[in-house]
Design a protein around this motif. Structure first.
Motif: not given
Length: 166
Positions: A28, A56-58, A60, A63, A78
């Motif tokens: 994240v 993958q997360a860009r 919050e 995520a 994180l």
């Protein structure tokens, strides 16, 4: 790191539970370089007999959406601002909202200087500088977090078994 792609690099590495599944690792961070480094260091990696699957997360919000779906997340890498001023909302969501206690959280910051009480309160496994993006360093950090996650899972399974016996 030599030996990571096939046999475990550490003697006594737990094989049984890991061999039947994959390790799910969520990165994240809003920084594309962090995602690229994670991709380069972790994609196709096999640790303790199981493949590492990178999620993958860009943001919050992204995520949180991933965390709601992933009940078997081993590690959360994180990206955060300077730790003394960090909002631990995502970690609290992981721990309290979803009760994912075995997931190991590794903070990635520009300048790691975590307050010990924050690390303990939020059950943070490690804090690393974003400058530490070399694949070998990332692999070692993830391997240590995976080992800790596996140990927590095994301890929890033992507790459940003992509770059934009692």
């Amino acid at each position: 790191m030599p030996g990571l792609a096939s046999a475990p690099a550490w003697p006594g590495a737990i094989q049984t539970a890991a061999a039947a599944r994959e390790w799910r690792v969520l990165v994240v961070d809003g920084d594309e370089d962090v995602h690229a480094a994670a991709q380069a260091g972790l994609q196709g990696l096999v640790l303790f007999g199981a493949a590492v699957t990178l999620l993958q997360a860009r943001t919050e919000a992204q995520a949180r959406a991933v965390l709601r779906q992933e009940r078997d997340l081993a590690v959360l890498l994180l990206g955060v601002d300077a730790p003394p001023h960090t909002d631990f909302g995502l970690v609290e969501f992981l721990r309290e909202g979803l009760a994912l206690r075995h997931t190991r959280v590794v903070l990635r910051t520009e300048q790691p200087d975590p307050a010990l009480e924050q690390l303990l309160r939020h059950d943070i496994a490690d804090c690393r500088s974003k400058a530490e993006l070399a694949p070998a360093r990332l692999q070692a950090t993830v391997a240590a977090a995976l080992r800790a996650s596996e140990q927590l899972c095994n301890t929890e399974a033992s507790r459940r078994s003992l509770a059934r016996i009692v």
